[in-house]
Scaffold this motif. Structure first.
Motif, PDB file in Angstrom:
ATOM      1  N   ARG A  88       0.813  -1.217   0.000  1.00 29.25           N
ATOM      2  CA  ARG A  88       0.000   0.000   0.000  1.00 29.25           C
ATOM      3  C   ARG A  88       0.844   1.264   0.000  1.00 29.25           C
ATOM      4  NH1 ARG A  88      -1.321   0.342   6.152  1.00 29.25           N
ATOM      5  NH2 ARG A  88       0.509  -0.802   6.800  1.00 29.25           N
ATOM      6  N   PHE A  89       2.137   1.116   0.311  1.00 26.73           N
ATOM      7  CA  PHE A  89       3.008   2.290   0.256  1.00 26.73           C
ATOM      8  C   PHE A  89       3.759   2.366  -1.080  1.00 26.73           C
ATOM      9  CE2 PHE A  89       3.296   1.453   5.026  1.00 26.73           C
ATOM     10  CZ  PHE A  89       2.188   2.252   5.278  1.00 26.73           C
TER      11      PHE A  89
ATOM     12  N   PRO B 217      -1.411  11.401   0.321  1.00 26.25           N
ATOM     13  CA  PRO B 217      -1.210  12.000   1.650  1.00 26.25           C
ATOM     14  C   PRO B 217      -0.341  11.128   2.560  1.00 26.25           C
ATOM     15  CG  PRO B 217      -3.432  11.135   1.446  1.00 26.25           C
ATOM     16  CD  PRO B 217      -2.811  11.021   0.103  1.00 26.25           C
ATOM     17  N   VAL B 218      -0.256   9.844   2.243  1.00 24.93           N
ATOM     18  CA  VAL B 218       0.510   8.964   3.116  1.00 24.93           C
ATOM     19  C   VAL B 218       1.996   9.021   2.798  1.00 24.93           C
ATOM     20  CG1 VAL B 218       0.836   6.584   3.829  1.00 24.93           C
ATOM     21  CG2 VAL B 218      -1.459   7.456   3.457  1.00 24.93           C
TER      22      VAL B 218
ATOM     23  N   SER C  26      10.391   0.319  15.547  1.00 24.35           N
ATOM     24  CA  SER C  26      10.123   1.375  14.583  1.00 24.35           C
ATOM     25  C   SER C  26       9.547   2.588  15.298  1.00 24.35           C
ATOM     26  CB  SER C  26       9.208   0.891  13.464  1.00 24.35           C
ATOM     27  OG  SER C  26       7.903   0.796  13.883  1.00 24.35           O
TER      28      SER C  26
ATOM     29  N   LEU D 175      11.328   6.158  15.008  1.00 22.69           N
ATOM     30  CA  LEU D 175      10.621   7.375  14.618  1.00 22.69           C
ATOM     31  C   LEU D 175      11.024   8.515  15.530  1.00 22.69           C
ATOM     32  CD1 LEU D 175       8.441   8.518  12.756  1.00 22.69           C
ATOM     33  CD2 LEU D 175       6.786   7.957  14.499  1.00 22.69           C
TER      34      LEU D 175
ATOM     35  N   GLU E 136      -2.065   5.743   8.428  1.00 24.43           N
ATOM     36  CA  GLU E 136      -1.148   5.121   7.463  1.00 24.43           C
ATOM     37  C   GLU E 136       0.087   5.979   7.293  1.00 24.43           C
ATOM     38  OE1 GLU E 136      -3.063   4.116   3.833  1.00 24.43           O
ATOM     39  OE2 GLU E 136      -3.948   2.321   4.700  1.00 24.43           O
ATOM     40  N   GLN E 137      -0.114   7.297   7.350  1.00 30.08           N
ATOM     41  CA  GLN E 137       1.019   8.192   7.217  1.00 30.08           C
ATOM     42  C   GLN E 137       2.000   7.973   8.370  1.00 30.08           C
ATOM     43  OE1 GLN E 137      -0.168  12.232   7.225  1.00 30.08           O
ATOM     44  NE2 GLN E 137       1.812  12.992   6.520  1.00 30.08           N
ATOM     45  N   MET E 138       1.429   7.825   9.575  1.00 27.82           N
ATOM     46  CA  MET E 138       2.292   7.574  10.719  1.00 27.82           C
ATOM     47  C   MET E 138       3.054   6.261  10.537  1.00 27.82           C
ATOM     48  SD  MET E 138      -0.152   8.777  13.830  1.00 27.82           S
ATOM     49  CE  MET E 138       0.822   9.054  15.304  1.00 27.82           C
ATOM     50  N   GLU E 139       2.342   5.233  10.068  1.00 28.35           N
ATOM     51  CA  GLU E 139       2.999   3.940   9.848  1.00 28.35           C
ATOM     52  C   GLU E 139       4.124   4.073   8.830  1.00 28.35           C
ATOM     53  OE1 GLU E 139       0.249   0.705   8.898  1.00 28.35           O
ATOM     54  OE2 GLU E 139      -1.120   1.584  10.342  1.00 28.35           O
ATOM     55  N   TYR E 140       3.805   4.811   7.766  1.00 34.59           N
ATOM     56  CA  TYR E 140       4.798   4.965   6.702  1.00 34.59           C
ATOM     57  C   TYR E 140       6.024   5.692   7.226  1.00 34.59           C
ATOM     58  CZ  TYR E 140       6.795   6.320   2.222  1.00 34.59           C
ATOM     59  OH  TYR E 140       7.645   6.498   1.168  1.00 34.59           O
TER      60      TYR E 140
ATOM     61  N   SER F 270       7.079   5.895  10.229  1.00 33.14           N
ATOM     62  CA  SER F 270       7.882   5.137  11.179  1.00 33.14           C
ATOM     63  C   SER F 270       8.618   4.012  10.473  1.00 33.14           C
ATOM     64  CB  SER F 270       7.033   4.630  12.342  1.00 33.14           C
ATOM     65  OG  SER F 270       6.269   3.544  11.962  1.00 33.14           O
ATOM     66  N   MET F 271       8.037   3.500   9.355  1.00 33.61           N
ATOM     67  CA  MET F 271       8.747   2.499   8.571  1.00 33.61           C
ATOM     68  C   MET F 271      10.002   3.124   7.972  1.00 33.61           C
ATOM     69  SD  MET F 271       7.066   0.307   5.495  1.00 33.61           S
ATOM     70  CE  MET F 271       7.711   1.321   4.164  1.00 33.61           C
TER      71      MET F 271
END
Lengths: 696, 696
Positions: A334-335, A350-351, A682, A686, B676-680, B682-683
């Protein structure tokens, strides 16, 4: 683009191609499974990617009328670095500049970067699996040896992924193609080339040596276990998950099979049934089954309800271990870039903050609810309509035959069945196309979402088609003996037919019709061997395999209480199925591309849904059992009260199933810990990273 | 510890305490809502934490016999830095060294570090909510002003969190306590002190000014909306979630209330019913209800099934927005220290790598399955047994009364009810203790898991207790008119009783009995004002409030089709409930500590389960409706067939509910994107960070 690409690797590989090709021609005979890096191959742009020999991974088959200038342009595109809009792969023009194939491979950096983009997990120096990061590559095991680091399937998928992701950086004309085929900015190049007939086919190459080793470990000997890791290595995780599930399912069948055998032995009933159903002769239905048979009936029903839940929960645990083991637990689809066919207004995601087409979620939901659901419902309605017409027609014809009793009317008896089969097949074909268009129209961003929605649509229909008749017998006709007979014949006949059509016929065709055109001799140039692989039929995908298992599982969990030997028959079938499927995928088809997947996707859900429906079905079948009804009459219960009790029992059982499913964790403890550890690291990372801009 | 702490802030604040206390005494009168930083308070160890005035947050009440040396040691512990095993808070000894309170506050660094540890999200400079990181504190809005950065509730919870987390760094004797109260290494200090009677109570202080403002915005005027953000600020997210849900639920009641009124108006039936049920006189049951009433009955049943699903799904979306808004969407409880009562073998937590007690998951599961579930089942059985005895007793007594008909037998008529009430209450009390012990025995690592499991246990029991009678009437007696009567009287009587016992009595007690002892004058020393807050009763928690809503929701979704005015009555009740609950929590109780929470926890699940059970109940009640049965008889359907139709309908409706619940996303689109943005990020951060060791 043609100008932009005129530097570095891409141009290097192309400009010198004429000279190099000559050089190559002399060495033609020495091309083995690895081609020498130098002659013919486009040059790599970074020094770390240079290696002595290049492994051919994928063959691109061009159309017959493709001119050398188009081919040269294409090779340059494939070889150009990504910042110039290329795929950063290695391309080889085959025997000469005008030949109709391009052999493609991938340099180290491209493979590593794509592995990061796909979110593959690899062994870290600590021994744990961790999401691969290009910048941190030196801490991953084997990251300097691509053949050990990535599986063959992954390497080949990455080539396809890069080719599919090629997009025009600006408007440009492809050399040798008419003006009408101009590329617009951000157009998907590979799609355009395919629709223009330039690229006819893209397929991964078999590795004869690996394939031979795999076959020996998989289906040649008498080994009980499958070499699942090697399967994952060679065919990719999608295929490996299918075979793991088949394996797990087959072994799980042991318990119901033993129970079924025991029940059959003690009731002494089943043998006769089986003989009857196989011989197809009229069954003498004895409505007042003997006592023990009924207690077996109930035992089987209760057992299959519990068994299906436990089986599914344990499989989920196994599935998550496998996904950890194969490094697909953290896929970042999804990324990543959306799938090529995805369209929408260009905007900033936006992601990820990348520029890409965007399509609002609610619009997709709306399309699903307002278009897809009604259309699928319509087709299911058509199945029911077909079935009703069939029953009506059958009754009419029987009546006719009774009235007239001629040879003509005798022949007429077959008409409804034939018509029904024709109708069902036509409907199925139309539906497949409709499902494809519907899913395309829903415009999913990720390939896996697309696949899952498409599979779900076809799956519902196929399942409905398969079970409509059985459900009709069980719930409307309420005829247990007929159900038993039908089930037994379905089990035996359909499996025989399956095995024959799936394996025997392709085998014979392959051996006696196709193979003679494909005899390879050691002297053949390597290109001809590549080209030969295209003569094999395309691998039809795992849908047919999975649906076969699902239908099996349906027979077993939904109806097996009326026919205790179901599990035994399935067990025998599956033990041969494992080998025949393995043989088939190794020898009878072209090697398929297989994206890394973390689980069985929508099939998981389908099996779980079935396991819940089985409670309803089993309760109902118990209710129908004549012995139980008799018992109740003796006990002075009215049929309404019995029904109420059955409904109560059903609700309680569903509750128990829910609780059991909730209590058995979906992943083993050690996987949960690893996952939480990854989340924790992670989270920490961050926090650390936010600091960097200040520090530096 | 006493030696280790003899440096820096802790010792500084303690060593000089005698002199400082004298200095403070002169200023005693000037202590307002903020105390001056200097005199009396322990000194802060880092310069950034120094501020002019210190806000008293929490009062620790000591036992009467605690000597000054123990108090001095305790103050030193509270003030000592965390590396020395202290809580790194600020402590003030009250009026003198021998007084029985310690006032506690927290310096900036402690608050910020704890905010990071709890995983609170705060506004980043980009305007988004992001998980707070101490190192990155300068990029967060207001991070230099604690009163704007953290809410009052968060600051007070952090003080409690730090106090609860105090652990002995080595074996040591607490000064002034006997040898038997020795602290072992890693013992929880606060627990030991509580059990030794040194610490009697720890409670957060009200802030009179804020409370007054909150009250004015909340319940004094005629405003429709609640000041939920201020509630979250003052009372914390647990309380704020309750009031948000109450709010959302009350407004959602509008639609069923309007429908109910319409149905009642057109049927003209309900008024009479209501009068009957309220007056308690005998209802003249007219079994053949008029036509429109029945269609209303069906309409109501269908509507309440759909409504309950939509309501719950929309609430989930609202809940996730609130959790984002209040910065609790990313709580890191599972990565923090375990709760004080958690025990296990000391080991390295595989996730965080910290040393802490470990307790295997499977052991907990085993304890739940083998101990908790059977015990809870036993108590539920006892409830049923009680009910059966009650019915049996009532029948016996009635028979007796009929046979004898004396004044004595008249009095005997009440005996079964009284006995049943006494039995139920006793059982309830015993069960509460048992549930507490069971949950403690299950040994949950996180406070929230403990709370959820405890709540779930009590919840199931309370719910069962409340609804057993109604279910008995509906499913066994199958007596719709009696059900209607019972429901109406329950709704009206229980709500009146609730409002009186919950608000009116506490209000009167507070105003006329407790308050006279608590009159404050401006001249009182601040310490007495603090001490006064302890005379208020402890806030009993939100369980009673939530269970009231759940029972209401149960009446509405399970049975409202037999009594259409349910929603109207509930709406009226809830509008007053919002205000009375608000008044109550502001004025009648001590301020509660409230941990940050991300949602309603187990209550969410309870409401959802209820909404599924409502389908079963409604289908059944429809089936019972005499009009429908008559219709079926006219239509020539046997009762078995009607039942089958009902079961079919129920399954279809449950399926529809499942699909609806799956289709409505649980979080709004914008929240999903943020997440999802936060997940991205932090990835990405993880990948970057792995690089750091190499670079630096």
């Amino acid at each position: 683009m043609s100008k932009a690409g005129a530097d570095e690797g891409g141009a290097g590989g192309c400009g010198d191609s004429a000279r190099q090709l000559e050089a190559k021609d002399e060495k033609g005979g020495t091309l083995l499974s690895k081609l020498p890096a130098g002659p013919g191959w486009t040059k790599v742009s970074c020094p770390c990617c240079f290696s002595e020999r290049v492994e051919p991974l994928v063959v691109v088959k061009l159309g017959g009328k493709v001119g050398p200038e188009t081919k040269r342009w294409l090779i340059k595109m494939i070889g150009a670095p990504q910042k110039d809009g290329g795929a950063a792969l290695l391309a080889h023009p085959g025997e000469d500049a005008s030949g109709d194939i391009i052999v493609v491979s991938a340099p180290r950096c491209t493979l590593l970067r794509a592995a990061e983009e796909l979110g593959l997990c690899k062994t870290y120096r600590s021994g744990d699996m961790e999401a691969f990061s290009y910048n941190d590559r030196d801490n991953f095991k084997d990251s300097d040896n691509m053949e050990a680091f990535l599986t063959l399937a992954e390497r080949q998928y990455i080539v396809k992924y890069e080719l599919d992701g090629l997009r025009a950086q600006k408007d440009l004309r492809i050399p040798g193609l008419p003006e009408s085929r101009m590329l617009q900015k951000r157009d998907n190049i590979w799609q355009k080339l395919s629709s223009a007939g330039v690229v006819v086919d893209t397929f991964p190459l078999h590795n004869r040596k690996k394939l031979k080793d795999l076959g020996e470990a998989w289906y040649s000997g008498n080994q009980l276990a499958q070499p699942l890791d090697s399967v994952n290595d060679y065919f990719g995780s999608a295929v490996a998950f299918y075979f793991s599930f088949l394996d797990f399912y087959t072994w799980s069948l042991l318990t119901p099979a033993i129970l079924g055998l025991t029940i059959s032995y003690f009731s002494g009933e089943a043998q006769k049934e089986m003989v009857d159903s196989v011989s197809g002769s009229k069954v003498i239905i004895n409505d007042d089954d003997s006592g023990p048979m009924i207690s077996g009936h109930m035992l089987q029903a209760m057992f299959s309800m519990i068994w299906s839940t436990v089986f599914m929960e344990l499989w989920k645990r196994r599935s998550s271990s496998l996904s950890y083991r194969w490094g697909t637990m953290n896929l970042a689809e999804r990324f990543a870039e959306p799938r090529p066919n995805f369209h929408g207004d260009l905007g900033v995601n936006p992601v990820t903050g990348r520029m890409e087409p965007l399509f609002p979620e609610w619009k997709r939901d709306l399309r699903m609810v307002l278009v897809s659901v009604p259309v699928v419902g319509l087709f299911l309605g058509l199945v029911v309509l077909g079935m009703m017409c069939f029953y009506w027609g059958e009754a009419q014809v029987k009546q006719l035959h009774k009235d007239w009793d001629s040879l003509l009317s005798q022949a007429l008896l077959y008409i409804p069945s034939v018509l029904h089969i024709v109708y069902t097949n036509m409907l199925g074909n139309v539906y497949r196309n409709v499902a494809q268009s519907l899913t395309e129209y829903e415009n999913h961003r990720e390939e896996s979402a697309f696949e899952n929605h498409l599979t779900a649509k076809i799956l519902v229909f196929t399942f409905f088609n398969n079970f409509a008749v059985l459900f009709h017998i069980a719930f409307f006709k309420q005829d247990v003996p007929l159900l038993r007979k039908r089930l037994a014949s379905l089990l035996i006949v359909s499996q025989l037919v399956n095995q024959v059509t799936e394996v025997v016929i392709p085998f014979l065709v392959d051996r006696f019709i196709s193979a003679p055109h494909r005899t390879e001799s050691e002297d053949d140039p390597q290109e001809d061997k590549f080209r030969n692989q295209r003569t094999l039929p395309v691998f039809p995908g795992l849908f047919a395999e999975y649906i076969e298992l699902l239908v099996q599982f349906g027979y077993l969990s939904l109806f097996s209480c009326v026919y205790p030997l179901t599990a035994v028959l399935l067990l025998i079938n599956n033990i041969t199925e494992i080998r025949s499927d393995a043989y088939k995928i190794c020898n009878l088809f072209r090697k398929p591309f297989s994206p890394p997947v973390a689980n069985m996707g929508v099939w998981q859900v389908a099996f779980e849904v079935l396991s819940f429906v089985s409670v309803i079905s089993n309760c109902w079948l118990l209710l129908l059992s004549p012995r139980l009804q008799e018992l109740c009459r003796e006990g002075g219960l009215t049929s309404t009260n019995v029904l109420l009790l059955a409904v109560l029992g059903e609700h309680v059982l569903i509750l128990i199933k829910f609780i059991m499913a909730a209590l058995i964790p979906d992943e083993p403890d050690w996987i949960r810990k690893k996952r939480e550890q990854m989340e924790y690291t992670s989270m920490q990372a961050l926090k650390e990273q936010k600091l960097q801009p200040e520090v530096s």
